[in-house]
Scaffold this active site. Structure first.
Site, PDB file in Angstrom:
ATOM      1  N   HIS A  65      -3.548  -5.163   0.331  1.00  0.00           N
ATOM      2  CA  HIS A  65      -2.954  -5.702   1.571  1.00  0.00           C
ATOM      3  C   HIS A  65      -3.006  -7.228   1.571  1.00  0.00           C
ATOM      4  O   HIS A  65      -3.970  -7.802   2.077  1.00  0.00           O
ATOM      5  CB  HIS A  65      -3.737  -5.187   2.781  1.00  0.00           C
ATOM      6  CG  HIS A  65      -3.590  -3.732   3.033  1.00  0.00           C
ATOM      7  ND1 HIS A  65      -2.736  -3.228   3.989  1.00  0.00           N
ATOM      8  CD2 HIS A  65      -4.182  -2.665   2.456  1.00  0.00           C
ATOM      9  CE1 HIS A  65      -2.807  -1.902   3.990  1.00  0.00           C
ATOM     10  NE2 HIS A  65      -3.678  -1.541   3.067  1.00  0.00           N
ATOM     11  N   CYS A  71       0.834  -1.201   0.000  1.00  0.00           N
ATOM     12  CA  CYS A  71       0.000   0.000   0.000  1.00  0.00           C
ATOM     13  C   CYS A  71       0.874   1.258   0.000  1.00  0.00           C
ATOM     14  O   CYS A  71       1.462   1.577  -1.016  1.00  0.00           O
ATOM     15  CB  CYS A  71      -1.010  -0.055   1.142  1.00  0.00           C
ATOM     16  SG  CYS A  71      -2.466   0.940   0.799  1.00  0.00           S
ATOM     17  N   GLU A 115      -1.523  -9.175   3.446  1.00  0.00           N
ATOM     18  CA  GLU A 115      -1.437  -9.708   4.818  1.00  0.00           C
ATOM     19  C   GLU A 115      -2.798 -10.035   5.428  1.00  0.00           C
ATOM     20  O   GLU A 115      -2.896 -10.857   6.328  1.00  0.00           O
ATOM     21  CB  GLU A 115      -0.662  -8.734   5.727  1.00  0.00           C
ATOM     22  CG  GLU A 115      -1.372  -7.445   6.119  1.00  0.00           C
ATOM     23  CD  GLU A 115      -1.235  -6.304   5.094  1.00  0.00           C
ATOM     24  OE1 GLU A 115      -0.960  -6.588   3.916  1.00  0.00           O
ATOM     25  OE2 GLU A 115      -1.433  -5.132   5.485  1.00  0.00           O
TER      26      GLU A 115
HETATM   27  N1  GLN Z   1      -1.953   6.644   2.727  1.00  0.00           N
HETATM   28  C1  GLN Z   1      -2.047   5.871   1.522  1.00  0.00           C
HETATM   29  C2  GLN Z   1      -3.403   6.010   0.867  1.00  0.00           C
HETATM   30  O1  GLN Z   1      -4.359   6.382   1.501  1.00  0.00           O
HETATM   31  C3  GLN Z   1      -1.732   4.416   1.796  1.00  0.00           C
HETATM   32  C4  GLN Z   1      -2.712   3.724   2.677  1.00  0.00           C
HETATM   33  C5  GLN Z   1      -2.208   2.442   3.282  1.00  0.00           C
HETATM   34  O2  GLN Z   1      -1.001   2.191   3.314  1.00  0.00           O
HETATM   35  N2  GLN Z   1      -3.105   1.627   3.829  1.00  0.00           N
HETATM   36  O3  GLN Z   1      -3.547   5.731  -0.285  1.00  0.00           O
END
Ligand code: GLN
Length: 539
Positions: A510, A384, A512
């Site tokens: 994600h 992310c 995970e």
């Molecule tokens: N801050 C980034 C976004 O909102 C990444 C979010 C995250 O790592 N869950 O896109």
């Protein structure tokens, strides 16, 4: 008629005793006997969900397929049971009140005074029984957050007290998880705090059926007899939960103590079958008998609190077992990393993972780590925000776009290679408004990630507002970074790779959240496998 059986898990004496792990372990044993089981968490705080909470408060926010931002215990439930949870599996006081107040505004209470009892307690009971509807589950385990005696958990305790009577005999069971402290000076385990918390529970009309006792030392027969006598439980219902080396030992420990047997007996359920833990025990044996080891750096800004990256740490355990290697994860604070010290901080590691996150703090450290991994052929996984940092690093240092950034960190950047998603631009509210939950991704078959996943059409979970800016796609691709996964409907970039690097992957989603004991996530398995293959330990 509701044929589902309900198990309620309360906690006494202290918080952090591991109610979630006990609930998940019991559920595992019941599932391994052929029952369909789900677990629900009731959280007594007023936030509608934990999505707006800083990870320092309650650890990681776990995301389900249906896009619910939930308590991290749901991650344990999924990892143990290999069965998805949903919004219905996590209820907070905020959500309960929000729903009751909305009903009141719609006039659904027909002019009545709206009160904690019966309106709040009814809403709680509905949320619990909702999971038992339509016969999907034989058993619903509901974990009540907090500690018995807390003012804020009282409505939950009252709701489950009422439910016990409404459900009738043998249809519900109360398990109370408590602490038996060891007083070193006296050389003794002490039962008094447990006696008091069982009494507190009784003041609310609930008699615990089973006591699960967290302890650092074995409970003697005498102590079990004493607990049974003073807490009104059968002696066989005094269950020892001794500190374990790994949470994955707890189902076997509970099996040894007969927790599943006593639960089935009290719920009047057939128990002829023995739990089938073959696959589980194979995992444990691989986990405990590694043939080698790797050291992975986890670069994040909440590293002081292990719970902030719970699912990532557990995914490494699953992937380590799949590769038969032990994975030691070194947490590195992104704020302490600079272009000057990065070599000494991460140069000796076998792999680097740049963690998800929000906001500006620590991002230059993350970019330094990406640069080091890219230029030193260290296996790299960016999740992310970690993927976004990989794109920014490539744009700055390879494509030559000076000052490239995400508009999350710098609204005036000359090169917004990561930008707010169009659909996010009109959104003002913070809670539950990100791009959340399961979305499709088409993977390019002829790529590293394409060779890792068994299929090209995947579904992964998301939690973000920013995305790869398509205006920069051709420039970045021309410079060598490959886009190997996109959303089939919108084209949103989901996966980036660097082909002339041994293993460099950034994912907008994600992975995970979907790794379980039975199904270790392929990306983590591939990452750990490559880290081991290239590691010094393996040479
Ligand atoms: N801050 C980034 C976004 O909102 C990444 C979010 C995250 O790592 N869950 O896109």
């Amino acid at each position: 008629m509701d044929s589902t059986k309900y198990i309620f898990v309360t906690g006494g004496v202290s918080s952090s005793l591991g109610k979630g792990i006990i609930a998940a372990s019991l559920a595992k044993l019941l599932q391994a006997r052929g029952f369909a089981v789900t677990i629900q968490k009731l959280d007594p705080y007023i936030n509608v969900d934990p999505g707006t909470l800083n990870p320092y408060e309650h650890g990681e926010c776990y995301v389900t397929d249906d896009g619910a931002e939930t308590d991290l215990d749901l991650g344990h439930y999924e990892r143990f049971l290999n069965h998805p949870t949903s919004q219905a599996n996590n209820v907070t006081t905020g959500r309960i009140y929000q729903s009751v107040i909305e009903k009141e505004r719609r006039g659904e209470f027909l002019g009545k005074t709206v009160q904690v009892i019966p309106h709040i307690t009814n809403e709680i009971k509905e949320r619990i029984q909702h999971l038992g509807q339509d016969g999907r589950y034989d058993i619903v385990i509901t974990e009540i957050g907090g500690t018995v005696g807390d003012i804020e958990s009282l409505p939950y305790i009252e709701a489950v007290r009422q439910l016990k009577w409404e459900l009738g005999r043998h249809n519900s069971l109360f398990i109370h998880l408590t602490l038996i402290p060891y007083l070193a000076a006296a050389g003794e385990l002490k039962t008094k705090p447990t006696q008091h918390s069982v009494k507190t529970l009784m003041e609310s009309g609930i008699q615990a059926d089973v006591l699960v006792c967290r302890t650092e030392h074995e409970l003697s027969d005498d102590l079990r007899t004493k607990l049974a006598l003073f807490c009104n439980v059968e002696k066989e219902a005094v269950i020892q939960s001794i500190d374990a080396k790994t949470i994955y030992d707890v189902p076997n420990l509970m099996l040894g103590e007969g927790l599943d047997e006593i639960a089935l007996k009290k719920l009047d359920l057939k128990k002829d079958q023995k739990p089938d833990l073959v696959q589980w025990n194979e995992f444990l044996s691989r986990h405990k008998n590694p043939k080698g080891s790797v050291t992975i750096g986890l670069i994040g800004k909440y590293v002081e609190l292990q719970d902030s990256y719970k699912s990532i740490l557990e995914s490494f355990i699953h992937a380590g077992a799949a590769n038969e290697v032990s994975v030691s994860v070194i947490s590195i604070h992104s704020e302490h990393l600079t272009a000057e010290n990065v070599a000494s901080e991460v140069g000796h590691l076998d792999g680097l993972l740049v963690a998800p996150g929000f906001g500006e703090r620590g991002i230059e450290g993350k970019i330094s780590a990406v640069a080091y991994a890219r230029t030193h052929n260290i296996p790299f996984l960016g999740i992310c925000l970690g993927m976004q940092m990989a794109v920014i690093e490539y744009a700055r240092n390879v494509v030559g776009l000076d000052g490239a950034n995400s508009t999350e960190m710098d609204v005036d950047t000359p090169h917004p290679v990561i930008d707010l998603m169009e659909a996010q631009k009109t959104i003002k509210d913070k809670g539950g408004t990100m791009r959340l939950g399961s979305w499709a991704c088409s993977v390019v078959p002829d790529s590293n990630v394409g060779s890792i996943y068994p299929t090209t059409q995947i579904q992964e979970r998301h939690r973000h507002r920013y995305e790869f800016n398509d205006d920069y796609r051709s420039k970045i691709e021309a410079a060598g970074m490959r886009i190997t996964g996109v959303n089939p409907d919108t084209g949103l970039v989901e996966i980036v790779e660097i082909p002339n690097h041994p293993w460099f992957v950034g994912v907008q989603y994600h992975p995970e959240y979907k790794s379980t004991v039975a199904n270790p996530h392929p990306l983590f398995v591939g990452f750990v496998g490559k880290a081991f293959e290239l590691s010094k330990n393996n040479k």
